[in-house]
Design a protein around this motif. Structure first.
Motif, PDB file in Angstrom:
ATOM      1  N   SER A   1       0.694  -1.337  -0.094  1.00 20.93           N
ATOM      2  CA  SER A   1      -0.066   0.017  -0.007  1.00 20.93           C
ATOM      3  C   SER A   1       1.078   1.323  -0.028  1.00 20.93           C
ATOM      4  O   SER A   1       1.874   1.270   0.789  1.00 20.93           O
ATOM      5  CB  SER A   1      -0.995  -0.031   1.121  1.00 20.93           C
TER       6      SER A   1
ATOM      7  N   ALA B   1       0.283   4.028   1.338  1.00 20.69           N
ATOM      8  CA  ALA B   1       0.196   4.926   2.524  1.00 20.69           C
ATOM      9  C   ALA B   1       1.328   3.958   3.478  1.00 20.69           C
ATOM     10  O   ALA B   1       2.118   4.721   4.182  1.00 20.69           O
ATOM     11  CB  ALA B   1      -1.201   4.751   3.045  1.00 20.69           C
ATOM     12  N   ARG B   2       1.456   2.882   3.589  1.00 23.95           N
ATOM     13  CA  ARG B   2       2.196   2.040   4.354  1.00 23.95           C
ATOM     14  C   ARG B   2       3.525   2.202   3.823  1.00 23.95           C
ATOM     15  O   ARG B   2       4.506   2.449   4.726  1.00 23.95           O
ATOM     16  CB  ARG B   2       1.847   0.696   4.309  1.00 23.95           C
TER      17      ARG B   2
ATOM     18  N   PHE C   1       4.838   5.880   5.131  1.00 23.51           N
ATOM     19  CA  PHE C   1       5.087   5.840   6.787  1.00 23.51           C
ATOM     20  C   PHE C   1       6.166   5.069   6.922  1.00 23.51           C
ATOM     21  O   PHE C   1       6.653   5.163   7.925  1.00 23.51           O
ATOM     22  CB  PHE C   1       3.698   5.847   7.463  1.00 23.51           C
TER      23      PHE C   1
ATOM     24  N   VAL D   1       8.957  14.691   8.241  1.00 22.97           N
ATOM     25  CA  VAL D   1       7.533  14.527   8.469  1.00 22.97           C
ATOM     26  C   VAL D   1       6.826  15.490   7.420  1.00 22.97           C
ATOM     27  O   VAL D   1       5.821  15.066   6.851  1.00 22.97           O
ATOM     28  CB  VAL D   1       7.333  14.953   9.819  1.00 22.97           C
TER      29      VAL D   1
ATOM     30  N   MET E   1       4.156  14.327   4.233  1.00 27.16           N
ATOM     31  CA  MET E   1       2.790  14.828   4.283  1.00 27.16           C
ATOM     32  C   MET E   1       2.666  15.202   2.769  1.00 27.16           C
ATOM     33  O   MET E   1       1.574  15.282   2.282  1.00 27.16           O
ATOM     34  CB  MET E   1       2.316  15.713   5.312  1.00 27.16           C
ATOM     35  N   VAL E   2       3.424  16.235   2.047  1.00 29.69           N
ATOM     36  CA  VAL E   2       3.441  16.639   0.965  1.00 29.69           C
ATOM     37  C   VAL E   2       3.344  15.643  -0.091  1.00 29.69           C
ATOM     38  O   VAL E   2       2.512  15.656  -1.021  1.00 29.69           O
ATOM     39  CB  VAL E   2       4.851  17.547   0.698  1.00 29.69           C
TER      40      VAL E   2
ATOM     41  N   ALA F   1       2.057  12.802   0.521  1.00 31.26           N
ATOM     42  CA  ALA F   1       0.858  12.298   0.475  1.00 31.26           C
ATOM     43  C   ALA F   1      -0.210  13.135  -0.348  1.00 31.26           C
ATOM     44  O   ALA F   1      -0.951  12.466  -1.225  1.00 31.26           O
ATOM     45  CB  ALA F   1       0.192  12.165   1.974  1.00 31.26           C
ATOM     46  N   VAL F   2       0.031  14.411  -0.654  1.00 30.35           N
ATOM     47  CA  VAL F   2      -0.714  15.158  -1.436  1.00 30.35           C
ATOM     48  C   VAL F   2      -0.537  14.855  -2.895  1.00 30.35           C
ATOM     49  O   VAL F   2      -1.732  14.801  -3.627  1.00 30.35           O
ATOM     50  CB  VAL F   2      -0.544  16.680  -1.134  1.00 30.35           C
TER      51      VAL F   2
ATOM     52  N   MET G   1       0.342  12.110  -3.940  1.00 27.26           N
ATOM     53  CA  MET G   1       0.156  10.988  -4.172  1.00 27.26           C
ATOM     54  C   MET G   1      -1.244  10.904  -4.548  1.00 27.26           C
ATOM     55  O   MET G   1      -1.789  10.177  -5.765  1.00 27.26           O
ATOM     56  CB  MET G   1      -0.031  10.039  -3.045  1.00 27.26           C
ATOM     57  N   ILE G   2      -2.168  11.530  -4.152  1.00 22.39           N
ATOM     58  CA  ILE G   2      -3.701  11.673  -4.582  1.00 22.39           C
ATOM     59  C   ILE G   2      -3.809  12.551  -5.810  1.00 22.39           C
ATOM     60  O   ILE G   2      -4.610  12.217  -6.719  1.00 22.39           O
ATOM     61  CB  ILE G   2      -4.459  12.371  -3.286  1.00 22.39           C
TER      62      ILE G   2
ATOM     63  N   ALA H   1      -5.349   7.516  -6.181  1.00 23.29           N
ATOM     64  CA  ALA H   1      -5.039   7.882  -4.752  1.00 23.29           C
ATOM     65  C   ALA H   1      -4.226   6.839  -4.029  1.00 23.29           C
ATOM     66  O   ALA H   1      -3.987   6.936  -2.947  1.00 23.29           O
ATOM     67  CB  ALA H   1      -6.160   8.227  -3.900  1.00 23.29           C
ATOM     68  N   GLY H   2      -3.812   5.913  -4.970  1.00 22.89           N
ATOM     69  CA  GLY H   2      -3.108   4.734  -4.223  1.00 22.89           C
ATOM     70  C   GLY H   2      -4.020   4.051  -3.253  1.00 22.89           C
ATOM     71  O   GLY H   2      -3.466   3.275  -2.175  1.00 22.89           O
ATOM     72  N   LEU H   3      -5.291   4.035  -3.422  1.00 24.86           N
ATOM     73  CA  LEU H   3      -6.254   3.326  -2.585  1.00 24.86           C
ATOM     74  C   LEU H   3      -6.212   1.673  -2.859  1.00 24.86           C
ATOM     75  O   LEU H   3      -6.340   1.118  -1.716  1.00 24.86           O
ATOM     76  CB  LEU H   3      -7.591   3.720  -2.698  1.00 24.86           C
TER      77      LEU H   3
END
Lengths: 302, 179
Positions: B27, B29-30, B33, B63, B67-68, B70-71, B73-74, B81-83
């Motif tokens: 994933s 997200a994983r 992080f 950090v 987070m940037v 992540a933005v 990514m979507i 969105a990498g969902l």
């Protein structure tokens, strides 16, 4: 670390944070129920309700990431509080305490995004991205406000910054930086005008799918963050524990309670601001204002 | 072993393990992080050698950077969105060979390079010394570059926020025209 602190200070810090977080929630409740004192009982009732509530689950949730986000919130709040002086000395007297505080508070973005991502549900996801957008909007003026206080004191150590205000509070001779800090304190705890990440227009946003103990930990973390944001204003701008007659720890507590009350009150007086409008305000008004403030402080210090 | 070396090994193993996890998990997200955990571990190692400013700054910057990410990514992912679960590696045959080759090269470098001996002691205030060594002779350049970067960022935001979804100059279509 300069000297070791006594063993009871971390315990005192945790106790103070919990009591103040409860006080903030109770005061918020009283303001929300048209000043009826029965609101004081709301926080314990809510805690009891959440403790016995059954967890709601969403299909194909990423529980690991969601739990990491939820539990991260109170953890980073406590870690940020560790560098704040409780009277004379903080629990951890880091030489770069101001930067540490900043780093821990940025971790809140990560926590919120993870909590929003985890449940695999649309509203929390939107809330998580709102949190990141709002974070990017408030962070630069916030950093400039912190740096201005550090510049005035000539040190990145929180105790030194508080100690440099023996004669005159930084809030008095750097009012713009103080005002910017108060705005970003609201954003740090996504509170009041900055509460769009958990907005009711998206069914509670980040916390929409949280229930039971998860929600309890999240809410505790949020109120603790609000307390820490208020408490950091004291050494940075309000002279730390300095004051006549009373001991430093009591002054720190009184000033923290005063700032906290203003922040909680602001939620009931100000509307929530959309992130793109806040970005406009933040980058086009607050950044130049904070830079001019820093220039003025720089000239005075030189 | 002192407490410091225990902390070092814990952080080192954590960093390396979460670095591996970046390529193992399925994933976005994983992976993001896991990478963040790895980099924060490196930042905390800096605290052990008393470079507290650099260490805390690494944590802060990484950090924000993740987070940037992540933005973006979507915004840019084909996989919405990498969902959806996805593989984190490309070229799965060639990549291990290249990676192993680079690793062996670096390890050989560690053992073959003539390492210089330490001269002098650490300064009393490493943060101050660091600032002087970066900024000292090049203060003017750094200040000009800093202001230029900030001006670029602000003007980009000015251009971007004007065309918000609800704020544009265009009149909004009426409901009956909107279909």
């Amino acid at each position: 670390m300069r000297e070791t602190t006594p063993l009871w200070t971390p315990i005192a810090l945790l106790g103070a944070l919990l009591v103040l977080a409860w006080a903030a929630a109770a005061f918020d409740s009283v303001l929300g129920t048209a000043l009826r004192l029965s609101g004081l009982g709301d926080p314990p009732r809510e805690v009891a309700r959440l403790l016995v509530q059954q967890r709601r689950r969403t299909p194909s949730a990423d529980t690991l990431l969601m739990r990491a986000g939820v539990c991260g919130l109170p953890v980073v709040a406590v870690l940020a509080a560790a560098v704040l002086p409780l009277g004379d000395r903080p629990v951890a007297d880091l030489a770069v305490g101001v930067v540490w505080f900043n780093a821990m508070e940025v971790c809140v973005w990560g926590s919120l995004w993870l909590t929003g991502w985890g449940p695999d549900s649309v509203y929390p996801l939107i809330g998580g991205y709102r949190a990141v957008a709002q974070g990017l909007a408030y962070e630069l003026p916030h950093m400039f406000a912190l740096i201005t206080a550090a510049l005035g004191a000539g040190s990145l150590n929180m105790s030194d910054v508080a100690g440099a205000q023996r004669g005159l509070w930084f809030a008095v001779w750097m009012p713009v930086a103080f005002a910017v800090y108060l705005v970003s304190a609201l954003a740090m705890a996504f509170w009041g005008p900055m509460s769009r990440p958990v907005g009711s227009d998206i069914a509670g946003g980040v916390r929409a799918e949280l229930s039971g103990p998860d929600r309890l930990v999240f809410q505790t973390g949020r109120y603790t963050l609000l307390v820490v944001a208020a408490a950091a204003a004291v050494p940075l701008f309000l002279g730390g524990g300095g004051g006549p007659v009373l001991p430093p720890w009591l002054w720190t507590l009184l000033k923290t309670v005063a700032v906290l009350a203003v922040l909680v009150w602001a939620r009931h007086r100000l509307p929530a601001v959309r992130m793109d409008r806040f970005t406009w305000l933040s980058w086009l008004v607050l950044i130049p204002a904070a830079l001019l403030q820093m220039l003025a402080v720089g000239i005075v210090v030189l | 072993m002192t407490l410091q070396s225990v902390a070092f090994w814990v952080l080192a193993v954590l960093s390396a393990a979460s670095g591996v996890a970046v390529f193992v998990v399925d994933s976005m997200a994983r992976a993001t992080f896991a990478l963040l955990t790895s980099l924060v571990g490196v930042g905390l190692v800096f605290l052990l050698i008393d470079l507290s400013y650099l260490g805390v700054l690494i944590v802060l910057m990484m950090v924000m950077e993740m987070m940037v990410m992540a933005v973006f990514m979507i915004m840019y992912m084909m996989n919405p969105a990498g969902l959806m679960p996805m593989k984190m590696v490309h070229n799965s045959r060639g990549a291990p060979l290249i990676a192993a080759g680079v690793f062996l090269l670096l390890v050989a470098g560690v053992f073959l390079a003539p390492w210089p001996r330490r001269r002098g002691g650490p300064p009393a205030d490493p943060t101050h010394a660091l600032g002087l060594s970066i900024m000292g002779p090049k203060m003017l350049v750094m200040m000009v570059v800093g202001v230029a970067i900030l001006a670029t960022m602000i003007s980009t935001t000015v251009l971007a926020t004007h065309r918000g979804r609800y704020d544009g100059d265009r009149p909004r279509p009426r409901p009956e025209e909107g279909r």
